[in-house]
Scaffold this motif. Structure first.
Motif, short mmCIF file in Angstrom:
data_model
loop_
_atom_site.label_atom_id
_atom_site.label_comp_id
_atom_site.label_asym_id
_atom_site.label_seq_id
_atom_site.Cartn_x
_atom_site.Cartn_y
_atom_site.Cartn_z
N LEU A 287 31.41 71.93 29.46
CA LEU A 287 31.27 71.49 30.85
C LEU A 287 30.62 70.11 30.93
CD1 LEU A 287 31.77 72.58 33.77
CD2 LEU A 287 29.38 73.33 33.74
N GLU A 291 32.68 66.95 32.73
CA GLU A 291 32.27 66.47 34.05
C GLU A 291 32.48 64.96 34.14
OE1 GLU A 291 28.28 67.99 34.29
OE2 GLU A 291 28.90 69.68 35.55
N ALA A 296 36.92 67.61 39.56
CA ALA A 296 35.76 68.45 39.86
C ALA A 296 36.16 69.77 40.51
CB ALA A 296 34.79 67.69 40.76
#
Length: 416
Positions: A287, A291, A296
């Motif tokens: 993750l 990101e 998103a």
């Protein structure tokens, strides 16, 4: 409904099938392929009635849907089965015992095969063609979701049998009721083998309640491990194909395992998935890398208590970071369903270790799990993909739905 009467008629028909030659059985299948294409519009209309009753968001919707292209593919598979070598009578073993008795072991049909399946009208044609070619009669119990489609399919099959003067009891479609399921699972003396095709809930129910022999098939919690020595371009293509080719099938990718040494390549590895709106459930390390490099709205933190055990059947996928091939193997052997697994690597030693230690019916190196399919394996079609170890394992074609018997010939020998 008198189920025992139905079962008895199908059992009798199984003996009639044995009197047919392979050429006669193949001729029926070729007629069926022609009739299927001739009746395409009526089958699509019946399928449209089923689709109207199902929520488009249901993962089973894709499995239920028939299209002109899918019908053509089904017809092609039937023709492929018709042209395959028939295993009946195949000599598995032949020797003379010390006492002079001649012993032969040959392939023979099971007799009557029962198949319980969900919203998959193509299964009706696949199962009949494989069973009939291999000398078996079949009892089909489809799901309520595909009721109209299955009724139309069985009408086409029965029409093809009649055109060759063969009793239509060679295949029977049971009502889509719980009573029919219970009767089939308890049909001792009539049903020689039962095969469930569907999700884990269906398979568990059949295994726990059947009084007839069962081969478990279908449920797939599938992983691909991107190794430290993996080729990025190969990995991108494999992950994309395994996940997005057809999300509702049991060989679709559910969990991507990424070696921690290759986390820097993760954004590029999953970039094709973003274009197809795949929602990623990533562990903490994955993750953090994704990101800002993955949409998103399609990126969520994984629930590590459940996500690794999930067969998504949708545009969703888990990603877990592992430290080396042994951790990947341990993850797969704990969370996988024994269906299909893959490693992407250029290290032959690592690939060999993965294939040796991963406990699954099909284990791939540098090729997507989407290839786990009877037709792709040259079997013509499949009656199911066995995930158990007793009996056949992996895609089940003609040979896998036969058994053997011993034929012995003496000349007056007696046992001391």
């Amino acid at each position: 409904m008198d189920f025992n009467d139905i079962f008895s008629r199908v059992k009798s028909a199984s003996r009639e099938i044995l009197t047919l030659t392979d050429g006669e059985r193949s001729a029926v299948l070729l007629t069926l392929a022609d009739r299927l294409e001739a009746e395409r519009e009526s089958l699509l209309a019946a399928n449209a009635h089923d689709l109207e009753r199902m929520d488009e968001a249901n993962p089973l919707c894709d499995r239920l849907r028939l299209t002109p292209e899918r019908i053509s593919a089904i017809a092609a598979d039937i023709r492929n089965v018709a042209g395959l070598h028939c295993p009946l009578g195949e000599e598995v073993e032949h020797r003379t015992l010390p006492n002079g008795i001649d012993l032969r072991r040959v392939r023979v049909p099971y007799g009557v095969i029962g198949v319980i399946y969900e919203a998959r009208p193509n299964v009706t044609f696949d199962v009949f063609s494989l069973c009939f070619k291999s000398g078996n009669a079949c009892l089909l119990k489809g799901g309520r979701d595909a009721e109209f489609s299955n009724d139309a399919a069985i009408a086409i099959i029965h029409d093809s049998l009649r055109r060759h003067g063969i009793c239509t009891d060679a295949v029977c479609l049971l009502p889509s009721t719980h009573e029919a399921t219970a009767a089939l699972l308890g049909a001792v003396g009539y049903v020689d083998l039962c095969i469930p095709r569907g999700g884990r809930k269906l398979i568990d129910f059949v295994r726990d309640n059947a009084r007839v022999p069962v081969i478990e098939t279908g449920a797939g919690v599938v992983s691909t491990y991107f190794d430290g020595a993996a080729d990025l371009a190969i990995g991108r293509a494999i992950v994309d194909n395994a996940k997005t080719r057809r999300v509702s099938v049991c060989n679709a990718l559910d969990t991507l395992l990424v070696d921690s040494s290759r986390l820097g390549d993760l954004p590029a590895l999953v970039e094709p998935l973003a274009e197809k709106q795949v929602e990623i459930h990533a562990d903490r390390r994955a993750l953090a890398v994704l990101e800002g490099h993955y949409p998103a709205g399609l990126l969520v933190a994984a629930d590590e208590d459940s996500d690794w055990d999930t067969e998504w059947m949708a545009l969703r996928m888990g990603i877990r970071t592992v430290d080396g091939v042994d951790e990947a193997i341990a993850h797969i052997n704990r969370h996988g369903s024994g269906h299909s697994e893959c490693i992407v690597t250029e290290d032959d030693a690592v690939a060999a270790r993965f294939q040796e230690l991963v406990d699954a019916a099909c284990v791939y190196v540098n090729a997507p799990t989407s290839f786990t399919d009877g037709a792709q394996f040259g079997l013509g079609a499949e009656i199911g993909i066995s995930t158990q170890k007793l009996g056949p394992r992996g895609p089940m074609g003609l040979r896998e739905i036969t058994t053997t018997r011993y034929l012995l010939k003496g000349h007056g020998q007696t046992r001391p």
